[in-house]
Write an enzyme that holds these catalytic residues in place. Structure first.
Site, PDB file in Angstrom:
ATOM      1  N   PHE A  17       0.817  -1.223   0.000  1.00  0.00           N
ATOM      2  CA  PHE A  17       0.000   0.000   0.000  1.00  0.00           C
ATOM      3  C   PHE A  17       0.850   1.273   0.000  1.00  0.00           C
ATOM      4  O   PHE A  17       0.907   1.997  -0.995  1.00  0.00           O
ATOM      5  CB  PHE A  17      -0.950  -0.041   1.197  1.00  0.00           C
ATOM      6  CG  PHE A  17      -1.567   1.282   1.552  1.00  0.00           C
ATOM      7  CD1 PHE A  17      -2.112   2.111   0.585  1.00  0.00           C
ATOM      8  CD2 PHE A  17      -1.611   1.696   2.883  1.00  0.00           C
ATOM      9  CE1 PHE A  17      -2.674   3.328   0.916  1.00  0.00           C
ATOM     10  CE2 PHE A  17      -2.179   2.910   3.231  1.00  0.00           C
ATOM     11  CZ  PHE A  17      -2.714   3.727   2.250  1.00  0.00           C
ATOM     12  N   ASP A  65      12.590 -11.909  -0.949  1.00  0.00           N
ATOM     13  CA  ASP A  65      12.426 -11.774   0.496  1.00  0.00           C
ATOM     14  C   ASP A  65      13.566 -10.939   1.071  1.00  0.00           C
ATOM     15  O   ASP A  65      14.740 -11.192   0.779  1.00  0.00           O
ATOM     16  CB  ASP A  65      12.433 -13.184   1.105  1.00  0.00           C
ATOM     17  CG  ASP A  65      12.020 -13.223   2.562  1.00  0.00           C
ATOM     18  OD1 ASP A  65      12.008 -12.174   3.215  1.00  0.00           O
ATOM     19  OD2 ASP A  65      11.719 -14.337   3.045  1.00  0.00           O
ATOM     20  N   ILE A  66      13.241  -9.967   1.917  1.00  0.00           N
ATOM     21  CA  ILE A  66      14.294  -9.168   2.547  1.00  0.00           C
ATOM     22  C   ILE A  66      15.125 -10.006   3.507  1.00  0.00           C
ATOM     23  O   ILE A  66      16.214  -9.582   3.913  1.00  0.00           O
ATOM     24  CB  ILE A  66      13.728  -7.934   3.278  1.00  0.00           C
ATOM     25  CG1 ILE A  66      12.720  -8.342   4.361  1.00  0.00           C
ATOM     26  CG2 ILE A  66      13.120  -6.956   2.290  1.00  0.00           C
ATOM     27  CD1 ILE A  66      12.292  -7.183   5.257  1.00  0.00           C
ATOM     28  N   ALA A  88       8.975  -2.660   3.573  1.00  0.00           N
ATOM     29  CA  ALA A  88       8.538  -4.051   3.698  1.00  0.00           C
ATOM     30  C   ALA A  88       8.278  -4.412   5.159  1.00  0.00           C
ATOM     31  O   ALA A  88       9.149  -4.256   6.009  1.00  0.00           O
ATOM     32  CB  ALA A  88       9.593  -4.986   3.107  1.00  0.00           C
ATOM     33  N   THR A 138       6.030   3.052  12.652  1.00  0.00           N
ATOM     34  CA  THR A 138       4.657   3.358  13.032  1.00  0.00           C
ATOM     35  C   THR A 138       4.587   4.050  14.385  1.00  0.00           C
ATOM     36  O   THR A 138       5.484   3.900  15.223  1.00  0.00           O
ATOM     37  CB  THR A 138       3.842   2.052  13.088  1.00  0.00           C
ATOM     38  OG1 THR A 138       2.543   2.307  13.612  1.00  0.00           O
ATOM     39  CG2 THR A 138       4.518   1.028  13.988  1.00  0.00           C
ATOM     40  N   ASP A 139       3.487   4.774  14.607  1.00  0.00           N
ATOM     41  CA  ASP A 139       3.273   5.381  15.920  1.00  0.00           C
ATOM     42  C   ASP A 139       2.876   4.351  16.973  1.00  0.00           C
ATOM     43  O   ASP A 139       2.899   4.630  18.175  1.00  0.00           O
ATOM     44  CB  ASP A 139       2.215   6.486  15.851  1.00  0.00           C
ATOM     45  CG  ASP A 139       0.856   6.019  15.333  1.00  0.00           C
ATOM     46  OD1 ASP A 139       0.717   4.834  14.985  1.00  0.00           O
ATOM     47  OD2 ASP A 139      -0.071   6.863  15.256  1.00  0.00           O
ATOM     48  N   GLU A 140       2.533   3.129  16.543  1.00  0.00           N
ATOM     49  CA  GLU A 140       2.076   2.115  17.494  1.00  0.00           C
ATOM     50  C   GLU A 140       3.176   1.653  18.439  1.00  0.00           C
ATOM     51  O   GLU A 140       2.891   1.034  19.465  1.00  0.00           O
ATOM     52  CB  GLU A 140       1.461   0.931  16.750  1.00  0.00           C
ATOM     53  CG  GLU A 140       0.243   1.337  15.920  1.00  0.00           C
ATOM     54  CD  GLU A 140      -0.576   0.160  15.440  1.00  0.00           C
ATOM     55  OE1 GLU A 140      -0.650  -0.855  16.155  1.00  0.00           O
ATOM     56  OE2 GLU A 140      -1.146   0.266  14.343  1.00  0.00           O
ATOM     57  N   TYR A 164       2.560  -6.916  16.608  1.00  0.00           N
ATOM     58  CA  TYR A 164       2.976  -6.059  15.489  1.00  0.00           C
ATOM     59  C   TYR A 164       3.795  -4.881  15.983  1.00  0.00           C
ATOM     60  O   TYR A 164       4.906  -4.623  15.499  1.00  0.00           O
ATOM     61  CB  TYR A 164       1.755  -5.560  14.720  1.00  0.00           C
ATOM     62  CG  TYR A 164       2.045  -4.348  13.867  1.00  0.00           C
ATOM     63  CD1 TYR A 164       2.986  -4.409  12.846  1.00  0.00           C
ATOM     64  CD2 TYR A 164       1.397  -3.136  14.093  1.00  0.00           C
ATOM     65  CE1 TYR A 164       3.275  -3.290  12.065  1.00  0.00           C
ATOM     66  CE2 TYR A 164       1.675  -2.019  13.312  1.00  0.00           C
ATOM     67  CZ  TYR A 164       2.611  -2.098  12.307  1.00  0.00           C
ATOM     68  OH  TYR A 164       2.897  -0.996  11.543  1.00  0.00           O
ATOM     69  N   LYS A 168       7.834  -3.940  15.313  1.00  0.00           N
ATOM     70  CA  LYS A 168       8.297  -2.681  14.713  1.00  0.00           C
ATOM     71  C   LYS A 168       9.211  -1.931  15.686  1.00  0.00           C
ATOM     72  O   LYS A 168      10.194  -1.302  15.268  1.00  0.00           O
ATOM     73  CB  LYS A 168       7.108  -1.809  14.318  1.00  0.00           C
ATOM     74  CG  LYS A 168       6.314  -2.343  13.140  1.00  0.00           C
ATOM     75  CD  LYS A 168       7.130  -2.444  11.860  1.00  0.00           C
ATOM     76  CE  LYS A 168       7.445  -1.079  11.267  1.00  0.00           C
ATOM     77  NZ  LYS A 168       8.135  -1.199   9.952  1.00  0.00           N
ATOM     78  N   LEU A 204      -9.201  -0.663   7.847  1.00  0.00           N
ATOM     79  CA  LEU A 204     -10.502  -0.105   8.224  1.00  0.00           C
ATOM     80  C   LEU A 204     -11.239   0.597   7.079  1.00  0.00           C
ATOM     81  O   LEU A 204     -12.390   0.272   6.780  1.00  0.00           O
ATOM     82  CB  LEU A 204     -10.329   0.861   9.400  1.00  0.00           C
ATOM     83  CG  LEU A 204     -11.616   1.528   9.902  1.00  0.00           C
ATOM     84  CD1 LEU A 204     -12.620   0.495  10.385  1.00  0.00           C
ATOM     85  CD2 LEU A 204     -11.300   2.530  11.008  1.00  0.00           C
ATOM     86  N   ARG A 228      -7.715   7.397  16.337  1.00  0.00           N
ATOM     87  CA  ARG A 228      -6.527   7.297  15.490  1.00  0.00           C
ATOM     88  C   ARG A 228      -6.285   8.628  14.783  1.00  0.00           C
ATOM     89  O   ARG A 228      -7.220   9.398  14.542  1.00  0.00           O
ATOM     90  CB  ARG A 228      -6.690   6.166  14.450  1.00  0.00           C
ATOM     91  CG  ARG A 228      -6.869   4.769  15.058  1.00  0.00           C
ATOM     92  CD  ARG A 228      -5.637   4.339  15.808  1.00  0.00           C
ATOM     93  NE  ARG A 228      -5.736   2.996  16.381  1.00  0.00           N
ATOM     94  CZ  ARG A 228      -6.052   2.743  17.653  1.00  0.00           C
ATOM     95  NH1 ARG A 228      -6.338   3.755  18.478  1.00  0.00           N
ATOM     96  NH2 ARG A 228      -6.086   1.510  18.106  1.00  0.00           N
ATOM     97  N   PRO A 297      -8.090  -8.159  21.517  1.00  0.00           N
ATOM     98  CA  PRO A 297      -7.237  -8.168  22.714  1.00  0.00           C
ATOM     99  C   PRO A 297      -6.218  -7.021  22.693  1.00  0.00           C
ATOM    100  O   PRO A 297      -5.592  -6.754  21.668  1.00  0.00           O
ATOM    101  CB  PRO A 297      -6.527  -9.524  22.637  1.00  0.00           C
ATOM    102  CG  PRO A 297      -7.396 -10.377  21.768  1.00  0.00           C
ATOM    103  CD  PRO A 297      -8.009  -9.442  20.778  1.00  0.00           C
ATOM    104  N   GLY A 298      -6.072  -6.353  23.834  1.00  0.00           N
ATOM    105  CA  GLY A 298      -5.041  -5.328  23.977  1.00  0.00           C
ATOM    106  C   GLY A 298      -5.221  -4.128  23.070  1.00  0.00           C
ATOM    107  O   GLY A 298      -4.233  -3.471  22.711  1.00  0.00           O
TER     108      GLY A 298
END
Length: 357
Positions: A17, A65-66, A88, A138-140, A164, A168, A204, A228, A297-298
């Site tokens: 994406f 594949d990396i 990736a 990511t901000d996560e 995830y 990261k 989403l 978000r 979850p979480g």
């Protein structure tokens, strides 16, 4: 942008994406650059995303594949790569809950493999001053905000809450260590939730658009009050471009859209746009399809990016409003049924049932 020497850039995950949107941005803006895309073409990688650039003389696509060190070494050497834009990644929280191992492999081990290959290549070439390795994150990694907490800044402590996010966070730490230990000219960007064309249907906004077109329920986790910060993908690409050219090696830059929105409010905005732009929906008004499902979850309650650093240091601010960006995105999914319909495979439908029942 001042005059510049052509770059030879390797874009990992360039059929995904954000990666494919960045490929389009880069090829359009820098037609003299050599662009090499490395993508495994997993479920979320789509070669069709790159159809408009595949025929360019300066463009090359490599399926791979990396984590394949031999392949990465050969690509860096044969293409004389001086710049890496590393997109990736396994990136969907729900899938990381079902199968975390794939996220550790790709996001941690893959990034480590790519970094070490680039370090050796960079050493052999000699430091030319303009070489860069940019890691898109990511901000996560920062965890979850309470309603009154300050926004995530570049100095916010890491507190990842999903497999995830943890994977990261691990990759971010490795990238940072390679700059401080070896001097590798790395850069890290941590972005908020992206939206726009070419996003896989599990996320989403495309999920809502497609389910409305199909007359299927619109699953909203919990009470729908999770917040978000939404960033239009073209704004994100502009920011990464700027960081690659003007960012300081070793630095991290947060990239946000300045659009903190509750999930339920965003879904209702998509419904309103679909009702306006599509005349033959199976269910109208489409908000009747909204269905609250058991929370995952979480589930982090709130994300929000403080992007003052990139504005102050590099002059970047998002240009697209949530209203304009969301309208463009909804229009894209309405007019690209031939793109998303083939993605609704048996594997996708099986996954969907596992998540939403």
């Amino acid at each position: 942008m001042p005059s510049r020497e052509p770059r030879r850039i390797l874009i990992t995950g360039g059929a995904g994406f954000i990666g494919s949107n960045f490929v389009h941005h880069w090829c359009d803006r820098y037609p003299d650059d050599r662009v090499v895309v490395l993508d495994l073409l997993s479920y979320a990688g789509n070669r069709r995303n790159l159809e408009s650039v595949e025929g360019r003389e300066n463009f090359r696509f490599v399926a791979g594949d990396i984590c394949d060190r031999t392949l990465v070494d050969a690509l860096l050497r044969s293409e004389t790569i001086d710049t890496v834009a590393h997109f990736a990644a396994e990136s969907h929280v729900d899938r990381s809950i079902l199968g975390p191992e794939a996220f550790v492999r790709t996001n941690v081990l893959g990034t480590s493999t790519l970094l070490e290959a680039f370090r050796q290549h960079w050493k052999k070439r000699g430091d030319r001053g303009s070489d860069r390795f940019l890691h898109v994150s990511t901000d996560e990694v920062y965890g979850s905000l309470s309603p009154n907490d300050p926004l995530f800044s570049e100095t916010t402590p890491y507190q990842p809450n999903s497999p995830y996010a943890a994977s990261k966070a691990g990759s971010d730490h490795i990238v940072r260590a390679y700059h401080h230990t070896y001097g590798v000219p790395t850069l890290i960007t941590n972005c908020s939730n992206n939206y726009g064309p070419y996003q896989f249907p599990e996320k989403l906004i495309p999920l809502m658009c497609i389910n409305i077109m199909l007359g299927q329920p619109l699953p909203v986790y919990g009470d729908g009050q999770h917040v978000r910060d939404w960033l239009y993908v073209n704004d994100h690409c502009q920011a990464i471009d700027l960081v690659l050219h003007q960012g300081t090696p070793g630095e991290t830059y947060n990239i946000g859209g300045n659009n903190q929105i509750k999930n339920l409010d965003l879904v209702q905005m998509v419904c309103q746009l679909m009702d306006e732009l599509a005349s033959d929906l199976p269910v109208s008004p489409s908000k009747k399809l909204i269905s609250f499902v058991k929370d995952r979850p979480g589930h982090d309650r709130r994300y929000g990016i403080d992007a003052r650093k990139i504005k102050a240091k590099l002059g970047w601010t998002p240009q697209e409003t949530i209203e304009g960006g969301l309208r463009s995105t909804v229009e894209w999914y309405l007019t690209h049924r031939d793109w998303w319909e083939p993605l609704l495979s048996k594997e996708y439908k099986d996954y969907y049932r596992k998540i939403y029942g």
